[in-house]
Design a protein around this motif. Structure first.
Motif, mmCIF file in Angstrom:
data_model
loop_
_atom_site.group_PDB
_atom_site.id
_atom_site.type_symbol
_atom_site.label_atom_id
_atom_site.label_comp_id
_atom_site.label_asym_id
_atom_site.label_seq_id
_atom_site.Cartn_x
_atom_site.Cartn_y
_atom_site.Cartn_z
ATOM 1 N N GLU A 236 0.842 -1.198 0.000
ATOM 2 C CA GLU A 236 0.000 0.000 0.000
ATOM 3 C C GLU A 236 0.877 1.248 0.000
ATOM 4 O O GLU A 236 1.903 1.287 0.685
ATOM 5 C CB GLU A 236 -0.903 0.020 1.240
ATOM 6 C CG GLU A 236 -2.043 -0.969 1.194
ATOM 7 C CD GLU A 236 -3.083 -0.661 2.271
ATOM 8 O OE1 GLU A 236 -4.215 -0.333 1.923
ATOM 9 O OE2 GLU A 236 -2.736 -0.714 3.466
ATOM 10 N N HIS A 237 0.426 2.240 -0.758
ATOM 11 C CA HIS A 237 1.174 3.499 -0.807
ATOM 12 C C HIS A 237 0.205 4.676 -0.856
ATOM 13 O O HIS A 237 -0.859 4.573 -1.479
ATOM 14 C CB HIS A 237 2.047 3.564 -2.073
ATOM 15 C CG HIS A 237 3.111 2.521 -2.131
ATOM 16 N ND1 HIS A 237 2.928 1.306 -2.754
ATOM 17 C CD2 HIS A 237 4.368 2.501 -1.631
ATOM 18 C CE1 HIS A 237 4.030 0.580 -2.644
ATOM 19 N NE2 HIS A 237 4.925 1.282 -1.965
ATOM 20 N N MET A 238 0.600 5.765 -0.225
ATOM 21 C CA MET A 238 -0.031 7.061 -0.489
ATOM 22 C C MET A 238 0.693 7.606 -1.713
ATOM 23 O O MET A 238 1.826 8.081 -1.610
ATOM 24 C CB MET A 238 0.146 8.010 0.695
ATOM 25 C CG MET A 238 -0.649 7.643 1.940
ATOM 26 S SD MET A 238 -2.432 7.635 1.723
ATOM 27 C CE MET A 238 -2.765 9.330 1.263
ATOM 28 N N ILE B 297 5.347 16.957 2.451
ATOM 29 C CA ILE B 297 5.766 15.716 1.793
ATOM 30 C C ILE B 297 7.279 15.689 1.668
ATOM 31 O O ILE B 297 7.900 16.678 1.238
ATOM 32 C CB ILE B 297 5.119 15.608 0.394
ATOM 33 C CG1 ILE B 297 3.598 15.615 0.525
ATOM 34 C CG2 ILE B 297 5.588 14.341 -0.321
ATOM 35 C CD1 ILE B 297 2.863 15.644 -0.796
ATOM 36 N N ASP C 48 10.343 2.063 -3.755
ATOM 37 C CA ASP C 48 10.081 0.623 -3.894
ATOM 38 C C ASP C 48 10.317 0.243 -5.347
ATOM 39 O O ASP C 48 9.713 0.836 -6.249
ATOM 40 C CB ASP C 48 8.630 0.287 -3.517
ATOM 41 C CG ASP C 48 8.438 0.067 -2.032
ATOM 42 O OD1 ASP C 48 9.442 0.030 -1.289
ATOM 43 O OD2 ASP C 48 7.267 -0.088 -1.599
ATOM 44 N N GLN D 201 8.105 2.873 -7.324
ATOM 45 C CA GLN D 201 7.162 3.699 -6.576
ATOM 46 C C GLN D 201 7.943 4.531 -5.561
ATOM 47 O O GLN D 201 8.567 3.974 -4.643
ATOM 48 C CB GLN D 201 6.141 2.805 -5.847
ATOM 49 C CG GLN D 201 5.226 3.568 -4.893
ATOM 50 C CD GLN D 201 4.338 4.559 -5.617
ATOM 51 O OE1 GLN D 201 3.591 4.189 -6.523
ATOM 52 N NE2 GLN D 201 4.432 5.831 -5.250
ATOM 53 N N LEU E 8 8.727 6.693 -2.370
ATOM 54 C CA LEU E 8 8.203 6.621 -0.996
ATOM 55 C C LEU E 8 8.308 8.002 -0.369
ATOM 56 O O LEU E 8 9.398 8.597 -0.346
ATOM 57 C CB LEU E 8 9.010 5.605 -0.171
ATOM 58 C CG LEU E 8 9.122 4.189 -0.742
ATOM 59 C CD1 LEU E 8 10.006 3.321 0.153
ATOM 60 C CD2 LEU E 8 7.732 3.563 -0.876
ATOM 61 N N TRP E 9 7.184 8.458 0.125
ATOM 62 C CA TRP E 9 7.155 9.763 0.781
ATOM 63 C C TRP E 9 6.666 9.620 2.216
ATOM 64 O O TRP E 9 5.876 8.709 2.527
ATOM 65 C CB TRP E 9 6.190 10.714 0.047
ATOM 66 C CG TRP E 9 6.623 11.114 -1.319
ATOM 67 C CD1 TRP E 9 7.667 11.929 -1.655
ATOM 68 C CD2 TRP E 9 5.996 10.739 -2.565
ATOM 69 N NE1 TRP E 9 7.738 12.089 -3.025
ATOM 70 C CE2 TRP E 9 6.729 11.383 -3.607
ATOM 71 C CE3 TRP E 9 4.911 9.960 -2.905
ATOM 72 C CZ2 TRP E 9 6.396 11.241 -4.950
ATOM 73 C CZ3 TRP E 9 4.586 9.822 -4.245
ATOM 74 C CH2 TRP E 9 5.318 10.448 -5.255
ATOM 75 N N TYR F 251 4.516 11.895 5.017
ATOM 76 C CA TYR F 251 3.557 13.004 5.060
ATOM 77 C C TYR F 251 3.531 13.532 6.491
ATOM 78 O O TYR F 251 3.129 12.807 7.399
ATOM 79 C CB TYR F 251 2.164 12.514 4.640
ATOM 80 C CG TYR F 251 2.113 12.059 3.197
ATOM 81 C CD1 TYR F 251 1.688 12.913 2.190
ATOM 82 C CD2 TYR F 251 2.509 10.771 2.844
ATOM 83 C CE1 TYR F 251 1.661 12.497 0.867
ATOM 84 C CE2 TYR F 251 2.475 10.347 1.531
ATOM 85 C CZ TYR F 251 2.047 11.216 0.538
ATOM 86 O OH TYR F 251 2.027 10.809 -0.765
ATOM 87 N N GLY G 60 4.065 7.108 4.194
ATOM 88 C CA GLY G 60 2.935 6.898 3.285
ATOM 89 C C GLY G 60 3.110 5.590 2.535
ATOM 90 O O GLY G 60 2.849 5.521 1.336
ATOM 91 N N PHE G 61 3.564 4.566 3.241
ATOM 92 C CA PHE G 61 3.802 3.261 2.610
ATOM 93 C C PHE G 61 3.755 2.197 3.699
ATOM 94 O O PHE G 61 4.070 2.448 4.857
ATOM 95 C CB PHE G 61 5.162 3.242 1.896
ATOM 96 C CG PHE G 61 6.284 3.867 2.683
ATOM 97 C CD1 PHE G 61 7.016 3.132 3.610
ATOM 98 C CD2 PHE G 61 6.591 5.217 2.520
ATOM 99 C CE1 PHE G 61 8.036 3.720 4.336
ATOM 100 C CE2 PHE G 61 7.606 5.814 3.255
ATOM 101 C CZ PHE G 61 8.331 5.067 4.166
#
Lengths: 338, 116
Positions: free
Chosen positions: A130-132, B17, B23, B101, B103-104, B106, B111-112
């Motif tokens: 899952e990711h934002m 952010i 990933d 992907q 990765l951030w 917040y 957020g992962f």
């Protein structure tokens, strides 16, 4: 007595320990020779080990290959990983076997329900990816693989054959999710070709839900991806009398963990109030897995007799008996029949 | 008069952010990949079908497919250009990847998800 079995007992938290003690009382009285090795799991482990599933517990299950588990609670929306999902992932317990069978004493609007659900237990939206992907969009990957789909179908057909079942349906939404559910369905059909003696077919998940509540007797065995399986197995449990009587087994190629699917009911902890039947029926499944059919049948018969008499049953089925009094009544019934 | 979308968006609090890693979804038939540090990125874990296969205990019975999620975390402050350089370096090392992907965090919260 026959062979001694060494089993990992995972009492869990909340009402889990009192339920598991009651279940152990019954199983030990059934004539089967079991050495129980107790290990910790669940919320109570957090303070002691910093995790819901300590390594020591994992190592013990890896050694014994079979475990009986009480209920645990997964914190919602916190960073702690579910102990249940972790167990399934770590031991690759890919087949969640969830029978739904009417118990005669529980009055239900149907004459017959006898369904075995085979839920794929390790893939789908439960792959923890899952990711934002922006500050206003969350994304969860639904992962379906050919080998993962093939082996749950293969497991289901083999289980069905070994247990005299006649019909297996694949539950899916391949009309919309053509790649993921399409792959699951393709693998099911490939396996089905190898078992022409068992009737097979497929049904779209939303239609399956409607058919289950209208005419559950039409179903025999269902094979489902993880998310639909999660939902429909509880639906089936509701049809036959609720989670208090819903057993489950999580099975992989090298390990099997038997557990009730209900929560740990922490508000009742220590009151010896709750019905231990779901864990007990899971224990009966475990005995059959261990090829201890005589002990399993003895417990099942005694449990049905106690439920039928309604003298020593728990509050949820209209009685006043405590958890351990219900268990003792089953033990007494087994001895009376001996 | 604002549209419904504008009203809905206005209820979402803006958060700070920060890029902290990437990933990588890598396809290989050679089993669990092994990585040295690549630029400012260090491999933190590798999962297969959502189950962690490195580091730590792996069941010998675990079914694995040819698609691995490899989480690389930044070892210092990084920008998007560092990701571009990382992808170039990874590709030059011969790794075949299907997706990346970023990765951030917040407001400092990841957020992962973690792997099981």
């Amino acid at each position: 007595m026959g062979k001694q079995h060494v089993i990992t007992m995972l009492p869990g938290e909340g009402t889990g320990p009192e339920i598991c003690e009651a279940v152990r009382l019954v199983i030990d009285a059934s004539g089967v020779d079991i050495k129980w090795e107790y290990e910790d799991i669940g919320l109570d482990c957090l303070e002691k080990y910093g995790t819901l599933l300590p390594d020591k517990t994992i190592q013990n299950i890896a050694k014994n290959k079979v475990a009986l588990k009480g209920p645990t609670t997964t914190p919602i929306g916190t960073g702690h990983k579910s102990a249940n999902v972790t167990l399934r992932k770590v031991f690759d317990l890919y087949a969640n076997v969830r029978p739904a069978k009417l118990i005669p004493v529980l009055k239900r609007p149907w004459d017959k329900i006898d369904i075995i659900n085979f839920r794929e237990n390790t893939e789908d939206s439960y792959a923890a990816i899952e990711h934002m992907v922006s500050d206003e969009v969350a994304q969860c990957l639904k992962v379906i693989t050919w080998p993962g789909s093939y082996r749950i179908a293969d497991f289901a057909f083999k289980w069905a054959k070994a247990n005299g079942r006649k019909k297996i349906y694949c539950v899916h939404k391949a009309n919309i999710m053509k790649m993921t559910d399409g792959l699951f369905l393709d693998a099911f059909r490939e396996v089905a070709k190898q078992h022409p003696d068992i009737e097979s077919g497929d049904i779209i998940v939303d239609n399956c839900c409607m058919q289950l509540v209208r005419n559950p007797a039409q179903f025999d065995c269902l094979v489902l991806p993880n998310l639909y399986g999660d939902i429909l197995t509880d639906l089936c449990a509701g049809l036959v009398g609720g989670l208090g009587f819903a057993p489950g087994a999580n099975v992989g190629d090298g390990c099997a963990i038997f557990e009730a699917v209900h929560g740990s009911a922490p508000k009742y902890a220590g009151m010896k109030k709750v019905n231990p039947s779901a864990v007990l029926i899971s224990g009966i499944m475990m005995l059959r897995w261990l090829k201890e059919e005589a002990a399993a049948a003895r417990i099942e018969k005694a449990m049905f007799a106690v439920l039928d008499e309604r003298k020593h049953v728990t509050y949820d089925v209209g009685g006043t008996a405590k958890t351990d009094e219900y268990a003792q009544a089953i033990v007494d019934k087994m001895h009376a029949k001996a | 008069m604002p549209t419904f979308t504008e009203v809905a968006k206005a209820t979402k609090k803006k958060r700070e952010i920060k890029l902290v890693g990437v990933d990588m979804y890598i396809i290989t038939e050679k089993g669990t990949p092994k990585f040295d540090d690549i630029g400012a990125f260090k491999c933190e874990f590798i999962s297969n079908r959502g189950t962690k296969v490195w580091p730590g205990f792996v069941s010998p019975d675990l079914l694995q497919v040819n698609w691995y999620r490899c989480r690389f975390m930044a070892t210092k402050d990084v920008q998007d250009a560092d990701i571009n350089a990382f992808l170039d370096a990874l590709t030059k090392k011969g790794w075949w990847w299907s997706a990346a992907q970023k990765l951030w965090t917040y407001d400092g919260e990841p957020g992962f998800s973690k792997a099981y």
